[in-house]
Design a protein around this motif. Sequence first.
Motif, PDB file in Angstrom:
ATOM      1  N   LEU A  54      -1.411   1.750  17.520  1.00  0.00           N
ATOM      2  CA  LEU A  54      -0.369   1.687  16.494  1.00  0.00           C
ATOM      3  C   LEU A  54      -0.629   0.548  15.508  1.00  0.00           C
ATOM      4  CD1 LEU A  54       2.792   2.255  18.723  1.00  0.00           C
ATOM      5  CD2 LEU A  54       1.712   3.903  17.193  1.00  0.00           C
ATOM      6  N   ALA A  55      -1.046  -0.600  16.025  1.00  0.00           N
ATOM      7  CA  ALA A  55      -1.301  -1.751  15.161  1.00  0.00           C
ATOM      8  C   ALA A  55      -2.437  -1.487  14.188  1.00  0.00           C
ATOM      9  CB  ALA A  55      -1.605  -2.980  16.012  1.00  0.00           C
ATOM     10  N   ALA A  56      -3.396  -0.659  14.599  1.00  0.00           N
ATOM     11  CA  ALA A  56      -4.523  -0.324  13.726  1.00  0.00           C
ATOM     12  C   ALA A  56      -4.202   0.822  12.785  1.00  0.00           C
ATOM     13  CB  ALA A  56      -5.741   0.034  14.576  1.00  0.00           C
ATOM     14  N   SER A  57      -3.312   1.735  13.202  1.00  0.00           N
ATOM     15  CA  SER A  57      -3.088   2.969  12.447  1.00  0.00           C
ATOM     16  C   SER A  57      -1.955   2.873  11.433  1.00  0.00           C
ATOM     17  CB  SER A  57      -2.796   4.118  13.423  1.00  0.00           C
ATOM     18  OG  SER A  57      -3.852   4.301  14.336  1.00  0.00           O
ATOM     19  N   LEU A  58      -0.814   2.322  11.837  1.00  0.00           N
ATOM     20  CA  LEU A  58       0.357   2.349  10.971  1.00  0.00           C
ATOM     21  C   LEU A  58       0.163   1.594   9.648  1.00  0.00           C
ATOM     22  CD1 LEU A  58       3.334   2.096  13.502  1.00  0.00           C
ATOM     23  CD2 LEU A  58       2.471   4.110  12.298  1.00  0.00           C
ATOM     24  N   PRO A  59      -0.479   0.415   9.649  1.00  0.00           N
ATOM     25  CA  PRO A  59      -0.677  -0.253   8.352  1.00  0.00           C
ATOM     26  C   PRO A  59      -1.558   0.541   7.386  1.00  0.00           C
ATOM     27  CG  PRO A  59      -0.935  -1.818  10.140  1.00  0.00           C
ATOM     28  CD  PRO A  59      -0.886  -0.455  10.758  1.00  0.00           C
ATOM     29  N   MET A  60      -2.348   1.473   7.910  1.00  0.00           N
ATOM     30  CA  MET A  60      -3.198   2.324   7.078  1.00  0.00           C
ATOM     31  C   MET A  60      -2.493   3.609   6.663  1.00  0.00           C
ATOM     32  SD  MET A  60      -5.823   0.419   6.974  1.00  0.00           S
ATOM     33  CE  MET A  60      -6.989   1.522   6.187  1.00  0.00           C
ATOM     34  N   GLY A  61      -1.221   3.747   7.064  1.00  0.00           N
ATOM     35  CA  GLY A  61      -0.464   4.943   6.717  1.00  0.00           C
ATOM     36  C   GLY A  61      -0.718   6.126   7.623  1.00  0.00           C
ATOM     37  N   GLU A  62      -1.389   5.890   8.755  1.00  0.00           N
ATOM     38  CA  GLU A  62      -1.702   6.979   9.688  1.00  0.00           C
ATOM     39  C   GLU A  62      -0.560   7.113  10.698  1.00  0.00           C
ATOM     40  OE1 GLU A  62      -5.461   6.200  11.462  1.00  0.00           O
ATOM     41  OE2 GLU A  62      -6.482   5.915   9.542  1.00  0.00           O
ATOM     42  N   THR A  63       0.146   8.222  10.629  1.00  0.00           N
ATOM     43  CA  THR A  63       1.265   8.442  11.547  1.00  0.00           C
ATOM     44  C   THR A  63       1.059   9.651  12.445  1.00  0.00           C
ATOM     45  OG1 THR A  63       2.434   9.726   9.854  1.00  0.00           O
ATOM     46  CG2 THR A  63       2.925   7.375   9.988  1.00  0.00           C
ATOM     47  N   ALA A  64      -0.006  10.396  12.228  1.00  0.00           N
ATOM     48  CA  ALA A  64      -0.338  11.527  13.094  1.00  0.00           C
ATOM     49  C   ALA A  64      -1.436  11.064  14.050  1.00  0.00           C
ATOM     50  CB  ALA A  64      -0.805  12.719  12.274  1.00  0.00           C
ATOM     51  N   LEU A  65      -1.047  10.667  15.248  1.00  0.00           N
ATOM     52  CA  LEU A  65      -1.992  10.150  16.229  1.00  0.00           C
ATOM     53  C   LEU A  65      -2.349  11.258  17.207  1.00  0.00           C
ATOM     54  CD1 LEU A  65      -0.322   6.701  16.991  1.00  0.00           C
ATOM     55  CD2 LEU A  65      -1.941   7.290  15.182  1.00  0.00           C
ATOM     56  N   PRO A  66      -3.588  11.758  17.175  1.00  0.00           N
ATOM     57  CA  PRO A  66      -3.952  12.926  17.988  1.00  0.00           C
ATOM     58  C   PRO A  66      -3.718  12.748  19.485  1.00  0.00           C
ATOM     59  CG  PRO A  66      -5.649  12.461  16.360  1.00  0.00           C
ATOM     60  CD  PRO A  66      -4.697  11.312  16.322  1.00  0.00           C
ATOM     61  N   GLU A  67      -3.923  11.532  20.006  1.00  0.00           N
ATOM     62  CA  GLU A  67      -3.796  11.335  21.452  1.00  0.00           C
ATOM     63  C   GLU A  67      -2.362  11.085  21.902  1.00  0.00           C
ATOM     64  OE1 GLU A  67      -6.037  11.975  23.604  1.00  0.00           O
ATOM     65  OE2 GLU A  67      -7.512  12.386  22.049  1.00  0.00           O
TER      66      GLU A  67
END
Length: 361
Positions: free
Chosen positions: A319-332
């Motif tokens: 989450l810490a790596a993905s959310l700041p990049m605007g990524e909210t669809a996490l496949p796993e």
Amino acid sequence: MVEEQAPRIGYVGAGWTDRVQIPAFTLGGLTPQAIASGHIENAQRVAAAHNIPHVYNSWQELVHAPDVDIVSIVTPPDTHKEIAVAALQAGKHVICEKPMAMDVGEAEEMFAAAQAAPGQLAIIDHELRFHPLRMQMRQMIKDGMIGSVIRVEIQRLGPDRLDVERPFSWWADAARGGGMLNAVGSHLIDLARWLVGRIDGVAGQLQVGHYTRKDSDGVMREVSADDHADILVRFSHGIQGLIVASGMTPGGYGISTLVVGSEGAIKLDNQEQLWLQKGLLGAGANWEPVRSKYPVADLRALPPNNPFAVGSYYLAQTLAASLPMGETALPEAASFYDGLVVQRTLDAVRRSHKEKVWVGL
């Protein structure tokens, strides 16, 4: 270059959050920003212990706080729907504890709220999906290292509900979503789906150990939620399995997972050791230890021997790596759709127990 701000998380609930989630999420890179609880004194105590700057009198205040990016719902299941829907409508990302809801109807409302907010994260806290050894186990199965899957057995055994002096709480109250099936069975059902695929049908049997417990005021209360759940599972493609969620097994706590294939077997034992058996199966076959392919993180600040704490740490890292990049669809991650499917399975197990029949999904 401007450094991305770590996602700020607000916690609703002061039990599991205090023991596991706050330490694991903070170590994983999320910023503890706020907390609310049904008892303000509990929220204040946890805030002081974990240096959380804001304490709110109600979850309603927390979900509308402008400096909270993620709302983590760590409350009894009968409150999940109301909080999750409100948080999504307030523009927050949401991590909701399991089980998703009280029944399929509530879960469908939550799923609809998530669909109406496609730019926001909406996941169920099935953190075992992020546990490195379980991720490695899943990849080995997908790579065909044991051939075609034939059978799956996942068991969580522990003695926690055997103590007759354990006080009555929402855990013992079916009307609030208590019971081992909900609290632990939901995790194991999701893990089974994630490891091998779709569940087509179930047959369940639930058991209460102690039928009465004293509440915090010393009043004897009737226990209405299960202390032990046995679930026979039928997957697609002919795979069969067994899921056991027990709080009535003397001895130590642990989760074990066994997946048998046409060309071997793989297991993760209750000591968190991964093993592989290749080729000839049967009495003469040997289990060989599998070394983790993941770097070993320093997790000494977390509760020892707790796979949920480990999984929470790696979920937080993602989450810490993905959310700041605007990524909210996490496949796993377990989406609200996954939560809805698990809820359908839980409801089917309860129907099976009541009617003494197999229930298709």
